[in-house]
Design an enzyme around this catalytic site. Structure first.
Site, PDB file in Angstrom:
ATOM      1  N   ASP A   1      30.746  57.475  36.257  1.00  0.00           N
ATOM      2  CA  ASP A   1      32.121  57.349  36.784  1.00  0.00           C
ATOM      3  C   ASP A   1      32.696  58.600  36.221  1.00  0.00           C
ATOM      4  OD1 ASP A   1      34.804  56.852  36.936  1.00  0.00           O
ATOM      5  OD2 ASP A   1      35.022  55.043  35.924  1.00  0.00           O
TER       6      ASP A   1
ATOM      7  N   TYR B   1      45.452  49.494  61.651  1.00  0.00           N
ATOM      8  CA  TYR B   1      44.387  48.739  60.954  1.00  0.00           C
ATOM      9  C   TYR B   1      43.220  48.897  61.481  1.00  0.00           C
ATOM     10  CZ  TYR B   1      45.607  44.891  58.022  1.00  0.00           C
ATOM     11  OH  TYR B   1      45.842  44.008  56.798  1.00  0.00           O
TER      12      TYR B   1
ATOM     13  N   LYS C   1      43.163  62.482  39.618  1.00  0.00           N
ATOM     14  CA  LYS C   1      43.038  63.242  38.065  1.00  0.00           C
ATOM     15  C   LYS C   1      42.827  64.361  38.350  1.00  0.00           C
ATOM     16  CE  LYS C   1      42.034  58.544  36.043  1.00  0.00           C
ATOM     17  NZ  LYS C   1      41.518  57.569  37.041  1.00  0.00           N
TER      18      LYS C   1
ATOM     19  N   THR D   1      37.805  58.473  40.896  1.00  0.00           N
ATOM     20  CA  THR D   1      39.170  58.334  41.565  1.00  0.00           C
ATOM     21  C   THR D   1      39.311  59.858  42.037  1.00  0.00           C
ATOM     22  OG1 THR D   1      40.244  58.844  39.241  1.00  0.00           O
ATOM     23  CG2 THR D   1      40.210  56.630  40.303  1.00  0.00           C
TER      24      THR D   1
ATOM     25  N   GLU E   1      39.805  47.727  59.878  1.00  0.00           N
ATOM     26  CA  GLU E   1      38.724  47.095  59.144  1.00  0.00           C
ATOM     27  C   GLU E   1      37.391  47.366  59.768  1.00  0.00           C
ATOM     28  OE1 GLU E   1      40.211  42.983  59.450  1.00  0.00           O
ATOM     29  OE2 GLU E   1      40.879  42.841  57.302  1.00  0.00           O
TER      30      GLU E   1
ATOM     31  N   ARG F   1      46.289  58.917  45.122  1.00  0.00           N
ATOM     32  CA  ARG F   1      45.652  57.801  44.391  1.00  0.00           C
ATOM     33  C   ARG F   1      44.595  57.055  45.131  1.00  0.00           C
ATOM     34  NH1 ARG F   1      48.862  57.241  39.886  1.00  0.00           N
ATOM     35  NH2 ARG F   1      47.356  56.056  39.228  1.00  0.00           N
TER      36      ARG F   1
HETATM   37  N1  DSN Z   1      44.494  54.788  33.910  1.00  0.00           N
HETATM   38  C1  DSN Z   1      43.484  55.831  33.795  1.00  0.00           C
HETATM   39  C2  DSN Z   1      43.461  56.799  32.662  1.00  0.00           C
HETATM   40  O1  DSN Z   1      44.482  56.975  32.252  1.00  0.00           O
HETATM   41  O2  DSN Z   1      42.260  57.266  32.136  1.00  0.00           O
HETATM   42  C3  DSN Z   1      42.119  55.055  33.869  1.00  0.00           C
HETATM   43  O3  DSN Z   1      42.138  54.322  34.966  1.00  0.00           O
END
Ligand code: DSN
Length: 396
Positions: free
Chosen positions: A196, A46, A225, A222, A48, A231
């Site tokens: 984003d 932990y 991708k 994120t 925090e 993730r």
């Molecule tokens: N789920 C993602 C996507 O497939 O683009 C976006 O959060």
């Protein structure tokens, strides 16, 4: 594993992942090192708070892990630590975006974001997301004829609506974004610009897609991708008199989250190091080459590609074409039966429901990681075409 039920399911999923052609634009295949970091003892701790200011003892190592991750995040995107800060604690993209709004936009104030149907994300202010309940979305879309952004129209909308924050960056927009034009629009109404870059972060890191950092106040992304990490998500913010990083840090913790997932942060650090390499740049170039070939081949075979092509890893394909083709849902199910995984997707000005829209979204990052090249894309396009045209598939 002692738990044979879960072990069996993990093996089954691993087999599934290996045997399909994965064209989900937001997925990828991480390295064994990323998996090792995710499965490490760091999950037991932990922590925090932030490095040097934790609410629990025993965080000497945690601080080193989080600080290393931050240094690598800034380094990958060539950012000066005196000008940019990064928060690496967001658990994923949606909480990262919500944290930014929580930090910088009062409830009820306006967020200008792309409409979901045109390629925006739920957390860009859509009414079914908490971001559309707490804040007021001013939706924008693409031009009806060109299906690309019309920056003049965006500027007029921003000047009329005076949003507190503008979001650029989408989940289903295949084209390059002109961040300078977005900066001009934000300046025309004195608002914050958030990019984003979740979908194209790996392409920015690989220097094959424009970087938003010269123009944005805040950049969220994120990691899982095109960037090919676990993730997770990160929030970059400009260091200046506005105090954006301090406000964002407070919004992430204690505003939204509890203890950071240190195993995940370590895995992000591993992925960021992997992305800072010539091999990753080669991958990023190939992702785009593959997407262009896939898009061109599908177009040659008679399929309508939204905006006429792609500049990135993703392609939006109209499978319905005014009712003569197959719906997005049918297309996705038929392709899955044939071992090709895609997601159904709305297309701009879609007249069908998001539950059974007019198109599918395809992405090339995952298959590029697996070594696929242009010749493979030609074969994949032909297979997609054959499956969708198979007897009983099209309404002809
Ligand atoms: N789920 C993602 C996507 O497939 O683009 C976006 O959060």
């Amino acid at each position: 594993m002692k738990d044979k039920q879960i072990e069996k399911l993990i093996i089954e999923e691993s087999t599934r992942q290996k045997k399909v052609i994965n064209l989900i634009a937001s997925e990828n295949y991480v390295s064994d090192d990323v998996l090792k970091a995710l499965g490490s003892v760091l999950t037991n701790k932990y922590a925090e708070g932030y490095p040097g200011a934790r609410y629990y003892g025993g965080n000497e190592i945690s601080d080193k892990v989080e600080n290393l991750c931050k240094v690598r995040a800034l380094g990958l995107f060539a950012l000066d630590e005196n000008e940019w800060a990064v928060n690496v604690q967001p658990l994923s993209g949606s909480p990262a975006n919500v944290a930014v709004y929580l930090a910088l936009v009062e409830p009820g104030q306006k967020i200008m974001g792309m409409h979901l149907v045109h390629g925006g994300h739920l957390t860009h202010g859509h009414k079914v997301s908490i971001t559309g309940k707490i804040w007021k979305q001013i939706p924008y879309g693409v031009d009806k004829d060109s299906e690309v952004l019309n920056y003049e129209a965006l500027k007029e909308l921003a000047k009329t609506e005076q949003p507190k924050l503008i979001v650029a960056g989408f989940t289903a927009y295949p084209r390059v974004i002109d961040f300078k034009k977005f900066r001009d629009i934000a300046d025309a109404c004195g608002t914050l610009l958030m990019v984003d870059m979740s979908h194209f972060a790996g392409l920015v890191a690989g220097q094959t897609y424009p970087s938003p950092f010269e123009y944005a106040d805040i950049v969220t992304t994120t990691v899982h991708k095109t960037l090919r990490g676990p993730r997770s998500a990160m929030i970059f913010s400009k260091k200046d008199a506005r105090g954006l990083p301090q406000k964002i840090d407070k919004a992430v913790f204690p505003g939204m989250q509890g203890g950071p997932h240190l195993n995940q942060i370590a895995a992000v650090a591993v992925a960021l190091r992997e992305a800072d390499s010539p091999a990753f740049k080669k991958y990023a170039k190939q992702v785009i080459k593959n997407a262009k070939v896939l898009s061109n081949e599908l177009a040659k075979l008679g399929w309508r590609i939204i905006s006429g092509g792609t500049d990135s890893h993703l392609i939006l394909m109209d499978t319905w074409k005014n009712g003569i083709g197959v719906s997005g849902k049918e297309a996705s199910l038929k392709l899955e039966k044939a071992g090709i995984i895609v997601n159904m997707n709305t297309i701009p000005f879609d007249t069908r429901s998001p539950m059974d829209p007019s198109g599918i979204r395809l992405g090339t990052a995952a298959e590029t990681t697996r070594g696929k090249k242009e010749g493979d894309m030609v074969k994949i396009a032909r297979k997609i075409d054959a499956v969708l045209r198979a007897r009983g598939s099209r309404r002809e």
